[in-house]
Design a protein around this motif. Structure first.
Motif, mmCIF file in Angstrom:
data_model
loop_
_atom_site.group_PDB
_atom_site.id
_atom_site.type_symbol
_atom_site.label_atom_id
_atom_site.label_comp_id
_atom_site.label_asym_id
_atom_site.label_seq_id
_atom_site.Cartn_x
_atom_site.Cartn_y
_atom_site.Cartn_z
ATOM 1 N N UNK A 42 -4.120 7.266 0.051
ATOM 2 C CA UNK A 42 -4.566 8.690 -0.345
ATOM 3 C C UNK A 42 -4.012 8.807 -1.841
ATOM 4 N N UNK A 43 -4.768 9.140 -2.780
ATOM 5 C CA UNK A 43 -4.498 9.323 -3.935
ATOM 6 C C UNK A 43 -4.359 10.789 -4.299
ATOM 7 N N UNK A 45 -4.190 13.715 -6.797
ATOM 8 C CA UNK A 45 -4.594 13.724 -8.289
ATOM 9 C C UNK A 45 -3.824 14.817 -8.752
ATOM 10 N N UNK A 46 -3.940 14.988 -10.079
ATOM 11 C CA UNK A 46 -2.818 16.117 -10.652
ATOM 12 C C UNK A 46 -3.511 17.487 -10.320
ATOM 13 N N UNK A 47 -4.560 17.885 -9.959
ATOM 14 C CA UNK A 47 -4.996 19.079 -9.476
ATOM 15 C C UNK A 47 -4.777 19.439 -8.102
ATOM 16 N N UNK A 48 -4.060 18.437 -7.352
ATOM 17 C CA UNK A 48 -3.724 18.702 -5.982
ATOM 18 C C UNK A 48 -4.743 18.171 -5.106
ATOM 19 N N UNK A 49 -6.030 17.732 -5.491
ATOM 20 C CA UNK A 49 -6.724 17.046 -4.791
ATOM 21 C C UNK A 49 -6.372 15.850 -4.330
ATOM 22 N N UNK A 50 -6.856 15.446 -2.904
ATOM 23 C CA UNK A 50 -6.541 14.091 -2.387
ATOM 24 C C UNK A 50 -7.753 13.281 -2.120
ATOM 25 N N UNK A 51 -7.706 12.068 -2.387
ATOM 26 C CA UNK A 51 -8.787 11.393 -2.116
ATOM 27 C C UNK A 51 -8.261 10.089 -1.709
ATOM 28 N N UNK A 52 -9.370 9.297 -0.927
ATOM 29 C CA UNK A 52 -8.730 7.803 -0.113
ATOM 30 C C UNK A 52 -9.779 6.946 -1.135
ATOM 31 N N UNK A 53 -8.818 5.963 -1.457
ATOM 32 C CA UNK A 53 -9.691 4.721 -2.207
ATOM 33 C C UNK A 53 -8.981 3.256 -1.619
ATOM 34 N N UNK A 54 -10.038 2.590 -1.425
ATOM 35 C CA UNK A 54 -9.745 1.150 -1.073
ATOM 36 C C UNK A 54 -8.773 0.282 -1.927
ATOM 37 N N UNK A 55 -7.933 -0.264 -1.458
ATOM 38 C CA UNK A 55 -7.149 -1.230 -2.117
ATOM 39 C C UNK A 55 -7.996 -2.542 -2.631
ATOM 40 N N UNK A 56 -8.307 -2.722 -3.844
ATOM 41 C CA UNK A 56 -9.050 -3.805 -4.167
ATOM 42 C C UNK A 56 -8.350 -4.829 -4.969
ATOM 43 N N UNK A 57 -7.133 -5.037 -4.895
ATOM 44 C CA UNK A 57 -6.199 -5.879 -5.646
ATOM 45 C C UNK A 57 -5.712 -6.962 -4.785
ATOM 46 N N UNK A 58 -4.780 -7.917 -5.062
ATOM 47 C CA UNK A 58 -4.251 -8.733 -4.286
ATOM 48 C C UNK A 58 -3.147 -8.402 -3.358
ATOM 49 N N UNK A 59 -3.481 -8.518 -2.189
ATOM 50 C CA UNK A 59 -2.342 -8.202 -1.128
ATOM 51 C C UNK A 59 -0.971 -8.894 -1.451
ATOM 52 N N UNK A 60 -1.034 -10.027 -1.940
ATOM 53 C CA UNK A 60 0.071 -10.985 -2.244
ATOM 54 C C UNK A 60 1.023 -10.481 -3.553
ATOM 55 N N UNK A 61 0.057 -9.525 -4.292
ATOM 56 C CA UNK A 61 0.909 -9.184 -5.452
ATOM 57 C C UNK A 61 1.176 -7.579 -5.179
ATOM 58 N N UNK A 62 2.417 -7.280 -5.062
ATOM 59 C CA UNK A 62 3.067 -5.882 -4.680
ATOM 60 C C UNK A 62 3.758 -5.365 -5.756
ATOM 61 N N UNK A 63 3.565 -5.784 -6.857
ATOM 62 C CA UNK A 63 3.864 -4.960 -8.118
ATOM 63 C C UNK A 63 3.064 -4.205 -8.491
ATOM 64 N N UNK A 92 1.437 9.826 -10.821
ATOM 65 C CA UNK A 92 0.727 10.247 -9.656
ATOM 66 C C UNK A 92 1.438 9.706 -8.290
ATOM 67 N N UNK A 93 1.014 10.392 -7.108
ATOM 68 C CA UNK A 93 1.434 10.090 -5.546
ATOM 69 C C UNK A 93 0.376 9.517 -5.038
ATOM 70 N N UNK A 94 0.834 8.370 -4.177
ATOM 71 C CA UNK A 94 -0.108 7.745 -3.264
ATOM 72 C C UNK A 94 0.398 7.452 -2.073
ATOM 73 N N UNK A 95 -0.060 7.842 -0.664
ATOM 74 C CA UNK A 95 0.352 7.685 0.261
ATOM 75 C C UNK A 95 0.656 5.993 0.701
ATOM 76 N N UNK A 96 1.351 5.763 1.817
ATOM 77 C CA UNK A 96 1.556 4.260 2.052
ATOM 78 C C UNK A 96 0.220 3.829 2.513
ATOM 79 N N UNK A 97 -0.163 2.693 2.298
ATOM 80 C CA UNK A 97 -1.617 2.089 2.961
ATOM 81 C C UNK A 97 -1.580 2.249 4.477
ATOM 82 N N UNK A 98 -2.912 2.502 4.517
ATOM 83 C CA UNK A 98 -3.434 2.741 5.952
ATOM 84 C C UNK A 98 -4.775 1.789 6.312
ATOM 85 N N UNK A 99 -4.818 1.300 7.360
ATOM 86 C CA UNK A 99 -6.079 0.297 7.447
ATOM 87 C C UNK A 99 -6.762 0.740 8.574
ATOM 88 N N UNK A 100 -7.831 1.161 8.721
ATOM 89 C CA UNK A 100 -8.835 1.488 9.610
ATOM 90 C C UNK A 100 -10.103 0.622 9.874
#
Length: 310
Positions: A42-43, A45-63, A92-100
């Motif tokens: 969950x991202x 956003x500055x306005x307070x809006x929350x939206x979900x976006x899939x992670x599309x990077x490399x799970x091995x790179x947690x930087x 900004x703030x993001x939630x911990x990753x969730x996987x459905x």
């Protein structure tokens, strides 16, 4: 680790004319929470809006996390804000990753992505490319310039077929050799519905960016029922046309939510008693049968009362 850790936008890239990717990292350089292919965040956003976006990077790179956002004309405003308001250096703030949409072990895979649906599929392809299972990927879009991450896919060495409307026409699903493959798909509702008609349910795994009609229309139910909130002791009457989420908020109880379509899991709530009428697009049949939780943005009650752990 905070449930909504603060991160910094450390990179922005125009992947296509309408898709912008954002790289997010902790300001102190600490590692981000781990995740598996198919996960989203969950991202906030500055306005307070929350939206979900899939992670599309490399799970091995947690930087860093990477998300990609399609600028949607006529959407609910989240993508437009991301494209026009977020800049490198913003916090900004993001939630911990969730996987459905988890990737399960199988001897053979067919990955199908439509448009921005490539975002959860890309990490799957990257992970599977390092294994021994047979992997095929079909990526469909309007035209190659409108499709993100083609070069990354090519570099993985996965058997990839690019299908574009302007050159190839619509994808002919009847010509796909599905066989015994586990099919993972993400994309427009028409593509996913067509796959559901062709692929056995036990072989098909999908992630939707919009809810199915039943979930979208659930709030129009004509039933009246009570919801008891065990933690606060409140008993609420949920009227026709009002969701459980709306009723709880109207009583002054703060409940996190985001999509409000039954597809993100943010509002998932533990159910202590009652018969749930599920309309979400997340829980498995076994999870629904257990009656342990519900998505209060769309699901309702089959009986006169539900008791929730709120």
């Amino acid at each position: 680790m905070s449930e909504t850790p603060e991160v910094v936008v450390v990179g922005i890239r125009m992947e296509t004319a309408q898709i912008r990717s954002f790289e997010l990292a902790r300001h102190n350089g600490e590692m981000l929470p781990s995740w598996e292919p198919g996960a989203h965040v969950d991202l906030h956003l500055p306005s307070g809006t929350v939206r979900q976006y899939s992670l599309c990077s490399d799970p091995a790179d947690l930087r860093r996390y990477r998300i990609a956002v399609l600028d949607v004309d006529g959407g609910r405003g989240g993508s437009r804000e991301a494209h026009r308001a977020l800049e490198v250096g913003d916090r900004v703030r993001v939630s911990a990753p969730r996987n459905h949409f988890p990737l399960h072990s199988a001897p053979e895979y067919l990955l199908i992505a439509g448009g921005i649906g490539i975002t959860p599929i890309l990490p799957m392809a990257r992970s599977l490319a390092a294994g021994t299972a047979a992997v095929r990927l079909v990526y469909v879009g309007r035209s190659r310039p409108s499709m993100a991450f083609i070069d990354e896919l090519t570099a993985l060495g996965v058997d990839t077929r690019i299908v574009t409307d302007d050159v190839d026409g619509r994808l002919d699903l009847s010509a796909l050799d599905i066989g015994s493959a586990a099919v993972y798909a993400c994309g427009p509702v028409g593509l996913l519905d067509a796959l559901a008609e062709r692929v056995p349910s036990q072989s098909l795994h999908v992630e939707r960016f919009t809810a199915e009609p039943a979930a979208r229309d659930a709030h129009r139910g004509s039933d009246i029922f009570e919801v008891e909130l065990a933690q606060s002791g409140l008993v609420l009457v949920v009227q026709p046309g009002v969701s459980v989420l709306q009723a709880i908020r109207s009583a002054g109880v703060d409940v996190p939510s985001s999509c409000e379509m039954g597809i993100c899991g943010t509002c998932e709530t533990k159910v202590l008693s009652g018969d749930i009428d599920h309309y979400d697009d997340l829980l498995t049949e076994a999870e629904r049968a257990s009656g342990a939780t519900m998505m209060i943005c769309v699901s309702r009650s089959r009986g006169p009362r539900l008791t929730l752990d709120r």
